[in-house]
Scaffold this motif. Structure first.
Motif, PDB file in Angstrom:
ATOM      1  N   GLY A 224      61.121  28.259 -23.833  1.00 23.55           N
ATOM      2  CA  GLY A 224      60.552  27.534 -22.265  1.00 23.55           C
ATOM      3  C   GLY A 224      59.831  29.313 -22.289  1.00 23.55           C
ATOM      4  O   GLY A 224      58.755  28.793 -21.239  1.00 23.55           O
ATOM      5  N   ARG A 225      58.704  29.982 -23.255  1.00 20.24           N
ATOM      6  CA  ARG A 225      58.236  30.016 -23.752  1.00 20.24           C
ATOM      7  C   ARG A 225      56.718  29.901 -24.010  1.00 20.24           C
ATOM      8  O   ARG A 225      57.083  28.800 -24.990  1.00 20.24           O
TER       9      ARG A 225
ATOM     10  N   MET B 216      54.137  39.740 -12.699  1.00 14.79           N
ATOM     11  CA  MET B 216      54.321  39.871 -13.271  1.00 14.79           C
ATOM     12  C   MET B 216      55.805  39.265 -14.219  1.00 14.79           C
ATOM     13  O   MET B 216      55.754  39.337 -15.446  1.00 14.79           O
ATOM     14  N   VAL B 217      56.344  38.450 -13.397  1.00 10.76           N
ATOM     15  CA  VAL B 217      57.078  37.089 -14.521  1.00 10.76           C
ATOM     16  C   VAL B 217      56.587  36.250 -14.461  1.00 10.76           C
ATOM     17  O   VAL B 217      56.057  35.774 -16.188  1.00 10.76           O
ATOM     18  N   VAL B 218      55.630  35.714 -13.751  1.00 12.51           N
ATOM     19  CA  VAL B 218      53.796  35.027 -14.498  1.00 12.51           C
ATOM     20  C   VAL B 218      53.958  35.299 -15.695  1.00 12.51           C
ATOM     21  O   VAL B 218      53.433  34.915 -16.208  1.00 12.51           O
TER      22      VAL B 218
ATOM     23  N   ILE C  82      55.433  27.981 -11.838  1.00 13.05           N
ATOM     24  CA  ILE C  82      56.859  26.473 -11.808  1.00 13.05           C
ATOM     25  C   ILE C  82      57.519  26.009 -13.128  1.00 13.05           C
ATOM     26  O   ILE C  82      59.132  26.123 -12.888  1.00 13.05           O
ATOM     27  N   SER C  83      57.050  27.192 -13.643  1.00 11.62           N
ATOM     28  CA  SER C  83      57.472  26.546 -15.020  1.00 11.62           C
ATOM     29  C   SER C  83      58.584  27.886 -15.422  1.00 11.62           C
ATOM     30  O   SER C  83      59.647  28.013 -15.751  1.00 11.62           O
ATOM     31  N   VAL C  84      58.289  29.555 -14.491  1.00 13.32           N
ATOM     32  CA  VAL C  84      59.342  30.434 -14.466  1.00 13.32           C
ATOM     33  C   VAL C  84      60.323  30.513 -13.747  1.00 13.32           C
ATOM     34  O   VAL C  84      61.263  31.407 -14.496  1.00 13.32           O
ATOM     35  N   SER C  85      60.004  28.976 -12.433  1.00 13.00           N
ATOM     36  CA  SER C  85      61.364  30.121 -11.986  1.00 13.00           C
ATOM     37  C   SER C  85      62.579  28.527 -11.611  1.00 13.00           C
ATOM     38  O   SER C  85      63.008  27.956 -10.975  1.00 13.00           O
TER      39      SER C  85
ATOM     40  N   ARG D 132      68.584  28.729 -14.462  1.00 16.91           N
ATOM     41  CA  ARG D 132      67.660  28.769 -15.719  1.00 16.91           C
ATOM     42  C   ARG D 132      66.917  27.619 -15.077  1.00 16.91           C
ATOM     43  O   ARG D 132      67.062  26.494 -15.439  1.00 16.91           O
ATOM     44  N   SER D 133      65.072  28.799 -15.920  1.00 18.92           N
ATOM     45  CA  SER D 133      64.312  27.656 -16.200  1.00 18.92           C
ATOM     46  C   SER D 133      63.786  26.949 -17.306  1.00 18.92           C
ATOM     47  O   SER D 133      64.530  27.001 -18.420  1.00 18.92           O
ATOM     48  N   THR D 134      63.807  25.248 -17.552  1.00 17.53           N
ATOM     49  CA  THR D 134      64.001  24.955 -19.306  1.00 17.53           C
ATOM     50  C   THR D 134      61.864  24.512 -19.308  1.00 17.53           C
ATOM     51  O   THR D 134      61.416  24.012 -20.183  1.00 17.53           O
TER      52      THR D 134
END
Length: 378
Positions: free
Chosen positions: A34-35, A150-152, A298-301, A322-324
């Motif tokens: 997912g990263r 920070m997550v983004v 949107i990707s991280v959440s 979890r996000s995918t």
């Protein structure tokens, strides 16, 4: 086991998101599922002498369908429970004659980033629960802004130093507003004065911290001053356009707008997170927000954010676990049944039908999509 050449564009493309963990020869995870594979990640791997990464596509679901590590989840929970207290104490000290430790918030920011790099999902889940709480305090909102930004940024491949600077700017940019974002009344005779005063608050926060001899890096000052600037020049206080903005200020701006739409500080703008994200994507296409940043948020959440409750097409309820990555509408969910089954919706016969709402939240009607809802005085 399959392999990918790091410096071969046919194998690994910059900005590509992989739905499985990428490992080095020893089996160490070098890039989690997912990263994004960024230039920064590529350079770091080359420095470490890693020229090839490995993956097993047959363990796609297993790599994602894992519960939160309890120790990591507990650390995330403790951080988000204790951090607002620290920020509130810091804010009170800044506004009084009490001594101020300039580095008081630095360990908290560093510890939050450490949790994010290990597993951001439990932190995001806690953040969403915080953001959807009733009448949250200004310090809680600042912590949500700092942590989610920070997550983004970490997802976008930002360096640790820049992530920490971003986190600190998110914590401090509202410090000149100890009572939080004011409720604006357009009918009030002093509305224009209130609005002008609010628009100047980032600069006031910087000046206030400097008067109290709090050391700020150049990057932190820039980010604090640009939190509310929009990519199309419609923001404040200086109406800067994207070409004049630091890329990380676009992250703060997007997350701040998301919180303005979802956090219980203004009764006129209290929308379910899924609708808020869709709304921000709509305005990113219009150029108000940085599109790459909104995609990362949107990707991280996930479209139906981690930690929120959804209804599935079989009418059962689930919580997003979890996000995918860029499979925005197909996250990993945990069914709300006695078995607590974890399901990767990419491999399932069911899909998300929509978010469930709580009484304090509402859906965002399509007729309001064009409105500028992220500005408190609009």
């Amino acid at each position: 086991m399959h392999s990918l050449e790091i410096d071969d564009r046919d194998s690994l493309a910059i900005d590509e998101v992989f739905p499985y963990d990428l490992l080095d020869e020893s089996g160490t995870v070098m890039l989690r599922a997912g990263r994004r594979f960024t230039l920064e990640v590529q350079d770091l791997l080359v420095i470490r002498g890693c020229r090839r990464l490995y993956f097993r596509p047959d363990v796609l679901s297993q790599s994602q369908c894992r519960p939160y590590d309890q120790a990591c989840a507990q650390v995330a929970s403790n951080l988000l429970r204790e951090s607002p207290k620290l920020v509130a104490e810091y804010t009170e000290a800044i506004h009084s004659a009490k001594p101020v430790d300039p580095q008081l918030l630095d360990p908290m920011v560093a510890n939050t980033l450490d949790v994010i790099t290990k597993d951001a999902a439990p932190l995001v889940a806690e953040l969403m629960q915080l953001a959807m709480g009733a009448d949250i305090a200004p310090a809680v909102r600042s912590v949500c802004l700092s942590s989610l930004s920070m997550v983004v940024a970490e997802y976008l491949g930002t360096s640790a130093f820049e992530c920490r600077s971003l986190g600190k700017a998110g914590l401090l940019h509202d410090i000149s507003l100890p009572d939080g974002i004011p409720n604006f009344d357009r009918s009030a005779p002093d509305f224009e004065r209130q609005m002008a005063s609010y628009c100047a608050h980032p600069s006031r926060s910087i000046d206030l911290l400097r008067r109290r001899l709090v050391s700020l890096t150049d990057l932190e000052v820039v980010l604090m001053g640009q939190v509310h600037e929009q990519c199309d020049g419609s923001g404040f206080p200086n109406a800067l356009r994207k070409r004049h903005l630091h890329p990380l200020s676009c992250v703060l701006n997007a997350v701040d707008a998301f919180l303005t739409l979802t956090v219980a500080t203004d009764s006129r703008a209290r929308f379910v997170p899924a609708d808020a994200l869709a709304y921000l994507a709509y305005h990113a296409v219009d150029g108000c927000f940085d599109l790459r940043t909104i995609q990362a948020l949107i990707s991280v959440s996930a479209v139906y954010p981690i930690g929120t409750q959804v209804q599935l097409s079989d009418k059962s309820l689930a919580v997003v676990l979890r996000s995918t990555g860029r499979d925005y509408c197909k996250p990993v969910i945990r069914r709300m049944d006695p078995a607590n089954e974890i399901v990767d919706l990419r491999d399932a016969a069911v899909e998300i039908e929509g978010p469930t709402t709580v009484s304090a939240m509402k859906r965002l009607p399509k007729r309001r999509l064009a409105e500028k809802l992220w500005v408190p005085f609009a």
